[in-house]
Design a protein around this motif. Structure first.
Motif, PDB file in Angstrom:
ATOM      1  N   LEU A   1     -44.982 -39.893 -52.747  1.00 45.60           N
ATOM      2  CA  LEU A   1     -43.637 -39.367 -52.538  1.00 45.60           C
ATOM      3  C   LEU A   1     -43.328 -39.010 -51.094  1.00 45.60           C
ATOM      4  N   ASN A   2     -44.340 -38.743 -50.273  1.00 50.72           N
ATOM      5  CA  ASN A   2     -44.093 -38.219 -48.937  1.00 50.72           C
ATOM      6  C   ASN A   2     -44.016 -39.328 -47.889  1.00 50.72           C
ATOM      7  N   MET A   3     -42.895 -40.043 -47.847  1.00 45.09           N
ATOM      8  CA  MET A   3     -42.709 -41.178 -46.952  1.00 45.09           C
ATOM      9  C   MET A   3     -42.631 -40.754 -45.480  1.00 45.09           C
ATOM     10  N   VAL A   4     -42.022 -39.626 -45.184  1.00 40.82           N
ATOM     11  CA  VAL A   4     -41.864 -39.188 -43.801  1.00 40.82           C
ATOM     12  C   VAL A   4     -43.217 -38.887 -43.178  1.00 40.82           C
ATOM     13  N   GLU A   5     -44.057 -38.135 -43.886  1.00 43.17           N
ATOM     14  CA  GLU A   5     -45.381 -37.804 -43.351  1.00 43.17           C
ATOM     15  C   GLU A   5     -46.206 -39.067 -43.145  1.00 43.17           C
ATOM     16  N   ARG A   6     -46.120 -40.012 -44.056  1.00 46.14           N
ATOM     17  CA  ARG A   6     -46.879 -41.242 -43.921  1.00 46.14           C
ATOM     18  C   ARG A   6     -46.477 -41.983 -42.655  1.00 46.14           C
ATOM     19  N   PHE A   7     -45.195 -41.995 -42.343  1.00 42.36           N
ATOM     20  CA  PHE A   7     -44.702 -42.683 -41.148  1.00 42.36           C
ATOM     21  C   PHE A   7     -45.285 -42.069 -39.880  1.00 42.36           C
ATOM     22  N   PHE A   8     -45.338 -40.745 -39.826  1.00 38.53           N
ATOM     23  CA  PHE A   8     -45.776 -40.083 -38.607  1.00 38.53           C
ATOM     24  C   PHE A   8     -47.289 -39.931 -38.479  1.00 38.53           C
ATOM     25  N   ILE A   9     -47.994 -39.593 -39.538  1.00 41.00           N
ATOM     26  CA  ILE A   9     -49.415 -39.285 -39.365  1.00 41.00           C
ATOM     27  C   ILE A   9     -50.330 -39.957 -40.374  1.00 41.00           C
ATOM     28  N   GLY A  10     -49.878 -40.980 -41.057  1.00 41.34           N
ATOM     29  CA  GLY A  10     -50.761 -41.726 -41.946  1.00 41.34           C
ATOM     30  C   GLY A  10     -50.672 -41.279 -43.388  1.00 41.34           C
ATOM     31  N   SER A  11     -51.039 -42.176 -44.274  1.00 44.92           N
ATOM     32  CA  SER A  11     -50.876 -41.914 -45.696  1.00 44.92           C
ATOM     33  C   SER A  11     -51.995 -41.054 -46.258  1.00 44.92           C
ATOM     34  N   VAL A  12     -51.691 -40.428 -47.380  1.00 47.12           N
ATOM     35  CA  VAL A  12     -52.683 -39.639 -48.095  1.00 47.12           C
ATOM     36  C   VAL A  12     -53.826 -40.551 -48.545  1.00 47.12           C
ATOM     37  N   SER A  13     -53.497 -41.729 -49.075  1.00 45.66           N
ATOM     38  CA  SER A  13     -54.545 -42.635 -49.550  1.00 45.66           C
ATOM     39  C   SER A  13     -55.460 -43.076 -48.413  1.00 45.66           C
ATOM     40  N   GLU A  14     -54.915 -43.260 -47.231  1.00 43.24           N
ATOM     41  CA  GLU A  14     -55.745 -43.626 -46.080  1.00 43.24           C
ATOM     42  C   GLU A  14     -56.748 -42.512 -45.771  1.00 43.24           C
ATOM     43  N   HIS A  15     -56.287 -41.269 -45.782  1.00 46.04           N
ATOM     44  CA  HIS A  15     -57.181 -40.145 -45.517  1.00 46.04           C
ATOM     45  C   HIS A  15     -58.225 -39.976 -46.627  1.00 46.04           C
ATOM     46  N   ILE A  16     -57.818 -40.215 -47.856  1.00 51.68           N
ATOM     47  CA  ILE A  16     -58.773 -40.108 -48.956  1.00 51.68           C
ATOM     48  C   ILE A  16     -59.890 -41.130 -48.772  1.00 51.68           C
ATOM     49  N   THR A  17     -59.542 -42.374 -48.474  1.00 52.80           N
ATOM     50  CA  THR A  17     -60.574 -43.401 -48.306  1.00 52.80           C
ATOM     51  C   THR A  17     -61.467 -43.099 -47.109  1.00 52.80           C
TER      52      THR A  17
ATOM     53  N   CYS B   1     -67.190 -40.133 -52.043  1.00 51.95           N
ATOM     54  CA  CYS B   1     -67.496 -40.979 -53.199  1.00 51.95           C
ATOM     55  C   CYS B   1     -66.656 -42.251 -53.128  1.00 51.95           C
ATOM     56  N   ASP B   2     -66.778 -43.090 -54.141  1.00 51.72           N
ATOM     57  CA  ASP B   2     -65.962 -44.299 -54.225  1.00 51.72           C
ATOM     58  C   ASP B   2     -64.496 -43.922 -54.369  1.00 51.72           C
ATOM     59  N   VAL B   3     -63.626 -44.793 -53.843  1.00 48.77           N
ATOM     60  CA  VAL B   3     -62.180 -44.589 -53.930  1.00 48.77           C
ATOM     61  C   VAL B   3     -61.536 -45.895 -54.381  1.00 48.77           C
ATOM     62  N   LEU B   4     -60.644 -45.798 -55.350  1.00 47.93           N
ATOM     63  CA  LEU B   4     -59.855 -46.938 -55.797  1.00 47.93           C
ATOM     64  C   LEU B   4     -58.405 -46.662 -55.451  1.00 47.93           C
ATOM     65  N   VAL B   5     -57.822 -47.491 -54.601  1.00 43.57           N
ATOM     66  CA  VAL B   5     -56.417 -47.348 -54.222  1.00 43.57           C
ATOM     67  C   VAL B   5     -55.632 -48.394 -55.011  1.00 43.57           C
ATOM     68  N   VAL B   6     -54.643 -47.922 -55.757  1.00 37.36           N
ATOM     69  CA  VAL B   6     -53.903 -48.779 -56.693  1.00 37.36           C
ATOM     70  C   VAL B   6     -52.502 -49.033 -56.169  1.00 37.36           C
ATOM     71  N   ARG B   7     -52.086 -50.282 -56.247  1.00 38.70           N
ATOM     72  CA  ARG B   7     -50.722 -50.648 -55.875  1.00 38.70           C
ATOM     73  C   ARG B   7     -49.942 -51.028 -57.132  1.00 38.70           C
ATOM     74  N   THR B   8     -48.607 -50.830 -57.073  1.00 37.18           N
ATOM     75  CA  THR B   8     -47.791 -51.306 -58.189  1.00 37.18           C
ATOM     76  C   THR B   8     -47.738 -52.828 -58.129  1.00 37.18           C
ATOM     77  N   GLN B   9     -47.300 -53.420 -59.208  1.00 32.31           N
ATOM     78  CA  GLN B   9     -47.139 -54.871 -59.200  1.00 32.31           C
ATOM     79  C   GLN B   9     -46.051 -55.224 -58.208  1.00 32.31           C
ATOM     80  N   PHE B  10     -46.171 -56.381 -57.623  1.00 33.07           N
ATOM     81  CA  PHE B  10     -45.205 -56.842 -56.631  1.00 33.07           C
ATOM     82  C   PHE B  10     -43.798 -56.796 -57.208  1.00 33.07           C
ATOM     83  N   GLY B  11     -42.885 -56.230 -56.464  1.00 31.55           N
ATOM     84  CA  GLY B  11     -41.497 -56.146 -56.894  1.00 31.55           C
ATOM     85  C   GLY B  11     -41.150 -54.900 -57.678  1.00 31.55           C
ATOM     86  N   GLU B  12     -42.121 -54.061 -57.967  1.00 34.73           N
ATOM     87  CA  GLU B  12     -41.854 -52.825 -58.734  1.00 34.73           C
ATOM     88  C   GLU B  12     -41.240 -51.788 -57.836  1.00 34.73           C
TER      89      GLU B  12
END
Length: 149
Positions: A117-133, A138-149
């Motif tokens: 949900l936090n698009m502004v923060e991602r633009f300026f300082i990177g995404s939450v998923s990037e920091h998690i990975t 431990c292992d991390v699985l980053v999931v994307r929606t299907q193309f066009g969703e």
């Protein structure tokens, strides 16, 4: 090397990406007979500014989060996940999830959406998923929606 996961943390924020990652987390938890920890971090860093105008903002945020977290928990239980735990905290999601919540629960897999949900923060300082990975123990699985969703 273990080929199964015992404790899975699914980071959810109510976004479409989080919904997809939640569905995958259910499948993986069921296959592994694993505990599923549904985690949400209320990003309260901007609350002091907003609370100048609305003193109930933190109560409203907590009420909203509790509602959708209860829905997620019920859905996971109805799908047959054997052990479901809710974890709600305050602060920065990109710090709390990989560095604190993962350690507190001793998870061996974190599942999150590619974007949230936090698009502004991602633009300026990177995404939450990037920091998690980057910082998860431990292992991390980053999931994307299907193309066009």
């Amino acid at each position: 090397m273990a080929l199964t996961y015992k404790k899975i943390l699914a980071a959810v924020d109510g976004s479409k990406e989080a919904e997809w990652s939640f569905k995958k987390a259910i499948d993986i938890a069921k296959r592994n007979q694993a505990q599923l920890i549904l985690a949400h971090v209320i990003d309260n860093r901007s609350f002091p500014t907003v609370e100048v105008y609305d003193t109930t903002i933190s109560e409203q945020a907590e009420s909203y989060v509790n509602t959708f977290m209860d829905k997620y928990k019920q859905e996971a239980e109805d799908a047959g996940v054997p052990f479901v735990t809710l974890a709600v905290d305050y602060g920065s999601p990109k710090v709390k999830i990989p560095r604190e919540m993962a350690a507190d629960f001793g998870v061996d897999l974190i599942i999150c959406g590619a974007t949230g949900l936090n698009m502004v923060e991602r633009f300026f300082i990177g995404s939450v998923s990037e920091h998690i990975t980057r910082y998860a123990p431990c292992d991390v699985l980053v999931v994307r929606t299907q193309f066009g969703e």
